[in-house]
Write an enzyme that holds these catalytic residues in place. Structure first.
Site, mmCIF file in Angstrom:
data_model
loop_
_atom_site.group_PDB
_atom_site.id
_atom_site.type_symbol
_atom_site.label_atom_id
_atom_site.label_comp_id
_atom_site.label_asym_id
_atom_site.label_seq_id
_atom_site.Cartn_x
_atom_site.Cartn_y
_atom_site.Cartn_z
ATOM 1 N N SER A 72 0.792 -1.225 0.000
ATOM 2 C CA SER A 72 0.000 0.000 0.000
ATOM 3 C C SER A 72 0.832 1.287 0.000
ATOM 4 O O SER A 72 1.678 1.490 -0.864
ATOM 5 C CB SER A 72 -0.935 -0.079 1.213
ATOM 6 O OG SER A 72 -1.788 1.014 1.264
ATOM 7 N N PRO A 558 -3.493 1.219 20.456
ATOM 8 C CA PRO A 558 -2.312 0.602 19.862
ATOM 9 C C PRO A 558 -2.540 0.433 18.367
ATOM 10 O O PRO A 558 -3.624 0.027 17.954
ATOM 11 C CB PRO A 558 -2.238 -0.765 20.561
ATOM 12 C CG PRO A 558 -3.613 -1.032 21.087
ATOM 13 C CD PRO A 558 -4.330 0.272 21.227
ATOM 14 N N ARG A 566 -0.879 5.119 19.068
ATOM 15 C CA ARG A 566 -1.243 6.371 18.399
ATOM 16 C C ARG A 566 -2.056 7.243 19.349
ATOM 17 O O ARG A 566 -2.926 6.752 20.073
ATOM 18 C CB ARG A 566 -2.095 6.094 17.159
ATOM 19 C CG ARG A 566 -1.371 5.348 16.065
ATOM 20 C CD ARG A 566 -2.149 5.449 14.742
ATOM 21 N NE ARG A 566 -1.744 4.399 13.815
ATOM 22 C CZ ARG A 566 -0.649 4.434 13.072
ATOM 23 N NH1 ARG A 566 0.182 5.462 13.165
ATOM 24 N NH2 ARG A 566 -0.355 3.444 12.251
HETATM 25 C C1 LIG Z 1 -4.751 6.244 11.968
HETATM 26 C C2 LIG Z 1 -4.656 5.504 10.693
HETATM 27 O O1 LIG Z 1 -4.617 6.127 9.613
HETATM 28 N N1 LIG Z 1 -4.612 4.169 10.778
HETATM 29 C C3 LIG Z 1 -4.507 3.318 9.587
HETATM 30 C C4 LIG Z 1 -3.489 2.209 9.825
HETATM 31 O O2 LIG Z 1 -3.947 1.404 10.902
HETATM 32 P P1 LIG Z 1 -3.321 1.390 12.377
HETATM 33 O O3 LIG Z 1 -4.005 0.239 13.050
HETATM 34 O O4 LIG Z 1 -3.672 2.720 12.951
HETATM 35 O O5 LIG Z 1 -1.841 1.257 12.223
HETATM 36 O O6 LIG Z 1 -3.406 1.411 8.657
HETATM 37 C C5 LIG Z 1 -4.630 0.736 8.328
HETATM 38 C C6 LIG Z 1 -4.363 -0.144 7.131
HETATM 39 O O7 LIG Z 1 -3.965 0.594 6.025
HETATM 40 C C7 LIG Z 1 -5.728 1.753 8.086
HETATM 41 O O8 LIG Z 1 -6.930 1.074 7.873
HETATM 42 C C8 LIG Z 1 -5.848 2.691 9.284
HETATM 43 O O9 LIG Z 1 -6.772 3.713 9.025
HETATM 44 MG MG LIG Z 2 -3.530 1.329 0.080
#
Ligand SMILES: CC(=O)N[C@H]1[C@@H](OP(=O)(O)O)O[C@H](CO)[C@@H](O)[C@@H]1O
Ligand SMILES: [Mg+2]
EC number: 5.4.2.3
Length: 593
Positions: A72, A558, A566
């Site tokens: 991604s 987390p 975060r």
């Molecule tokens: C705050 C933030 O943007 N978190 C992102 C990030 O997840 P986290 O669990 O926060 O690392 O990556 C994910 C996958 O791409 C997306 O779905 C999500 O929105």
């Molecule tokens: Mg993507």
């Protein structure tokens, strides 16, 4: 299973696992979006995910599943793998623990035992179903490790007797999900079918202005089947002018392709998009830059500055950014030459535009009906996460819409959105789509026929616009290309500029921080991640800090993709949001660091 087939199956699994041994100390976790790591270390996880994708297909009677090799928006050296279910959505969460166990099986024999046991528990017919026992569609992004990992995936699929791998090539992630869904629905599922569907439905919405047709006699007859194969749209479009003329600035759109696959695909179709003059920057061509580096949707949304490749010459022009695999979309515009900052339209505001448009079409259809007796009653719902800007949630609620909150991660939002006739979901970072239930589409089709026969032109056209929107917007996952075309079609339809859209509401200033701690899993959250339940003293501290700020809101969780906690804070000024985030981050560090 016959003894020789059983033997063959065992040997194949052992051989595949031996080809890609798991280096000691490696640990994979399926996480929010599949397995991700340095691309050079991903082969064991990809091979095992491919075994799983084949097992999933076998479990579901041979319906096609999907395997996407991508990391991604992450740096170019990373890579990853995720599995799509036969409906085109993310793999059923109930299989995630098995995905983890399989990826972390320490040696070939452990892997074999795990698969055999799992197949027994889940009643998966190993080896017995002949040629089409399982099929897996494969796609990958433009990363240099993609081809090597594709080989690992092919070997994983071939490790299941009777499983067939179908390599669809280099694609956006949403294209692969769309293909899986279409194939299982028995609809044409090639890339050119995807493009035709997008282009036709885009042109339909953007050009079917209320004044485009003088009378209903000009409308060709249609039936549902014809509509779905989009022949009807084609014939209808022959009646409308290809280019409506108009303002050059309104037509111009500059797209930051993050040097990934989205820009490449957009280049292929851009000349067919009437009323739009699209320029692709960071297109991924040799010499234009590095994938996701200083560009792309994630960069623009987090940094709020212009991406690489843009300059003061672009002031005032509507711009969009995709991420590396084109499942995220944000818009931006440079408002002054004095700095590099941008006015950002994030996922929340894209969602708001879609919600307004859909509500408007429903209101047109139901305009002559009393409240209790609507021609087309529709349960319209909006799904966000705690990261949605508070101003967007307030805007949507003021429109009278039902707004639901889920934990972070598309799989949660998508599932919730399926509960509505029309469910619109977006993460603030730009991943989202609009889901139309099959029931609702059938109702819409019959209402549309009825309105046509009653010569109710405006209502009929509104119904057709909704049908076209359901064709345009990817029903499997968030899709930057189809999202971009729906945005552009709606802006054209409404005659809106970027500024009109941006001014729907003003975002509350916000700040996101990351805190590195010893063990991030020590934080447990509740209420769609808006509250911390453990350690309990942390929530008290967050509440205490938040109370010091006007319009203050703050939560911590987390991450599911990075080894960090975060922190998100909102307040009435940027300084206040920064200060709230910082003081809560300090508490996190003190308690858990
Ligand atoms: C705050 C933030 O943007 N978190 C992102 C990030 O997840 P986290 O669990 O926060 O690392 O990556 C994910 C996958 O791409 C997306 O779905 C999500 O929105
Ligand atoms: Mg993507």
């Amino acid at each position: 299973m016959a003894a020789n087939q059983d033997q063959e199956q065992r040997q194949r699994l052992l051989a595949a696992a031996s080809r890609f041994p798991l280096p000691s100390g490696t640990r994979f976790s399926y996480g929010t979006a599949g397995f991700r790591a340095d691309g050079a270390t991903m082969a064991p996880a990809v091979c095992r995910a491919a075994i799983l994708a084949a097992l999933r297909s076998a479990k579901l009677g041979g319906a096609a599943t999907g395997l996407v090799i991508t990391a991604s928006h992450n740096p170019v050296r990373d890579n990853g793998v995720k599995i799509a279910d036969p409906d085109g959505g993310m793999m059923d969460q109930r299989w995630e623990p098995f995905a983890d166990a399989l990826a972390n099986a320490p040696d070939p024999d452990a892997l074999l035992q795990l698969v055999l046991q799992f197949a027994k528990d889940e009643e998966i017919p190993l080896g017995g179903g002949g040629q089409h026992m399982a099929q897996v569609l494969l796609g990958r992004d433009t990363r240099p490790t993609g081809e090597y990992l594709l080989d690992a995936a092919l070997q994983g699929i071939n490790a299941i007797v009777g499983a067939r791998a179908i390599d669809m090539g280099i694609l956006t992630t949403p294209q692969l999900h769309w293909m899986v869904r279409s194939k299982n629905k028995g609809i044409k599922a090639s890339e050119s079918d995807y493009f035709t569907q997008l282009i036709d439905s885009f042109r339909f919405i953007s050009t079917l202005l209320p004044a485009a047709f003088g009378s209903l006699e000009e409308l060709p007859e249609t039936d549902v089947l014809e509509f779905l194969t989009s022949n009807f749209i084609r014939r209808l479009l022959e009646l409308v002018p290809k280019d409506k003329g108009g303002d050059e600035l309104a037509k111009k759109l500059i797209v930051d392709g993050a040097n990934g696959i989205g820009g490449v695909k957009l280049e292929q179709i851009k000349t067919e998009l009437s009323g739009l003059d699209i320029v692709v920057r960071n297109s991924g061509k040799e010499g234009e830059g590095i994938l996701n580096h200083m560009c792309g949707a994630d960069f623009v949304q987090k940094e709020r500055v212009i991406p690489h490749g843009f300059s003061s010459e672009d002031v005032g022009v509507r711009c969009a950014s995709l991420d590396g695999d084109a499942d995220r979309l944000v818009y931006f515009c440079m408002s002054s030459t004095s700095d590099n900052r941008v006015d950002l339209v994030d996922g929340d505001k894209i969602l708001s535009l879609f919600a307004l448009f859909i509500r408007e079409q429903l209101d047109i259809i139901n305009k002559n009906d009393d409240q209790a007796n609507r021609s087309l009653p529709a349960k319209l719902g909006v799904v966000q996460t705690a990261y949605a800007n508070g101003a967007s949630t307030k805007f949507l609620k003021n429109l009278g819409l039902e707004v639901a909150l889920t934990p972070t991660g598309v799989k949660y939002l998508h599932k919730k959105a399926l509960e509505y006739d029309i469910g619109i979901y977006f993460e603030a970072n730009g991943h989202g789509t609009v889901l139309f239930s099959e029931d609702f589409i059938s109702q819409l089709e019959s209402v549309s026929k009825k309105l046509c026969s009653e010569a109710a032109v405006a209502q009929h056209q509104a119904a057709m616009r909704l049908l076209a929107a359901s064709q345009l917007i990817n029903q499997a996952v968030g899709d930057a290309l189809s999202g971009l075309l729906l945005v552009e079609a709606i802006l054209q339809y409404k005659g809106w500029s970027f500024q009109n859209w941006c001014e729907l509401y003003s975002d509350l200033p916000s700040r996101q921080l990351k805190v590195k701690v010893e063990d991030r899993t020590a934080i447990v959250t509740t209420n769609a991640e808006t509250k911390v339940s453990q350690p309990s003293s942390l929530q008290e501290l967050i509440d205490m800090e938040t109370a010091n700020y006007t319009h203050g809101r703050c939560f911590v969780r987390p991450s599911g993709t990075e080894d960090v906690v975060r922190v998100y804070a909102e307040a009435s000024t940027q300084e206040a949001a920064e200060s709230l985030a910082k003081s809560v981050a300090d508490h996190v560090e003190r308690l858990l660091g």
